[in-house]
Design a protein around this motif. Structure first.
Motif, short mmCIF file in Angstrom:
data_model
loop_
_atom_site.label_atom_id
_atom_site.label_comp_id
_atom_site.label_asym_id
_atom_site.label_seq_id
_atom_site.Cartn_x
_atom_site.Cartn_y
_atom_site.Cartn_z
N LEU A 1 9.82 11.88 13.79
CA LEU A 1 9.89 12.01 12.83
C LEU A 1 11.12 12.05 12.22
N ASN A 2 10.89 11.38 10.55
CA ASN A 2 12.02 11.51 9.61
C ASN A 2 12.27 12.66 9.36
N ARG A 3 13.73 12.44 9.03
CA ARG A 3 14.15 13.64 7.83
C ARG A 3 14.78 14.07 6.72
N VAL A 4 13.90 13.80 6.19
CA VAL A 4 13.46 13.82 5.20
C VAL A 4 12.40 15.46 5.06
N ASP A 5 11.39 15.36 5.41
CA ASP A 5 9.85 16.22 5.36
C ASP A 5 10.08 17.17 6.84
#
Length: 188
Positions: free
Chosen positions: A154-158
């Motif tokens: 998963l991304n580290r933004v959301d």
């Protein structure tokens, strides 16, 4: 997206329809994000794609939003309602496609400090973490295949959407289920 990667992995002998949409729910109307109700979208979508050999459903992340006030068990009931409609004779006649229920990767707790914190609300990470077991049992009840998306990056933004690597990981897992009957077996 993972569906496009899956098409490449499977090759020309398959046709993968991409029907993903951000903020789609299993069957909830969201006034903040209209036209995202999976239940009302599903049947017309399926009727335009006939025949279908395998239907893959991966929803539930957006149902964890605090404003809906649902437990993981209630979200799974929404997924069951959606899956039962997807497999109904109304859509297919007496013989429908195989079904693969995919539990989305669990939202990371860091979501509460992300740009989507207000939209998702509190408790979404914990609820999403519980979905896999509920979906596993749901797949077993329906005689469907099950795949847990946990571990796909998963991304580290959301902290809830797949990265490019995560899309590739999920596509490879779905392809493994399709190519090996022992992988992603019914209710497994």
């Amino acid at each position: 997206r993972w569906t496009g990667i899956l098409q490449t992995l499977l090759g020309d002998g398959y046709l993968v329809y991409e029907e993903g949409m951000n903020a789609r729910t299993t069957g909830l109307d969201d006034p903040a994000e209209p036209c995202r109700n999976g239940l009302s979208y599903l049947e017309p979508c399926l009727l335009t794609k006939k025949p279908v050999d395998l239907l893959v459903i991966m929803l539930g992340t957006n149902d964890t939003k605090e404003r809906f006030g649902l437990s993981a068990e209630e979200i799974a009931r929404g997924m069951e309602r959606l899956a039962r409609q997807a497999m109904s004779e109304d859509c297919w006649g007496p013989v429908g496609p195989d079904l693969l229920v995919v539990a989305p990767p669990a939202i990371r707790p860091e979501v509460e400090h992300s740009p989507v914190a207000a939209a998702m609300g509190r408790g979404c990470a914990e609820k999403s973490r519980q979905l896999a077991e509920h979906y596993r049992r749901l797949a077993a009840r329906l005689g469907a295949r099950f795949l847990d998306g946990e571990g796909c990056e998963l991304n580290r933004v959301d902290h809830m959407h797949l990265t490019q690597a995560g899309h590739a990981q999920l596509a490879a897992r779905v392809e493994a289920v399709l190519s090996n009957p022992a992988t992603g077996a019914l209710g497994q």
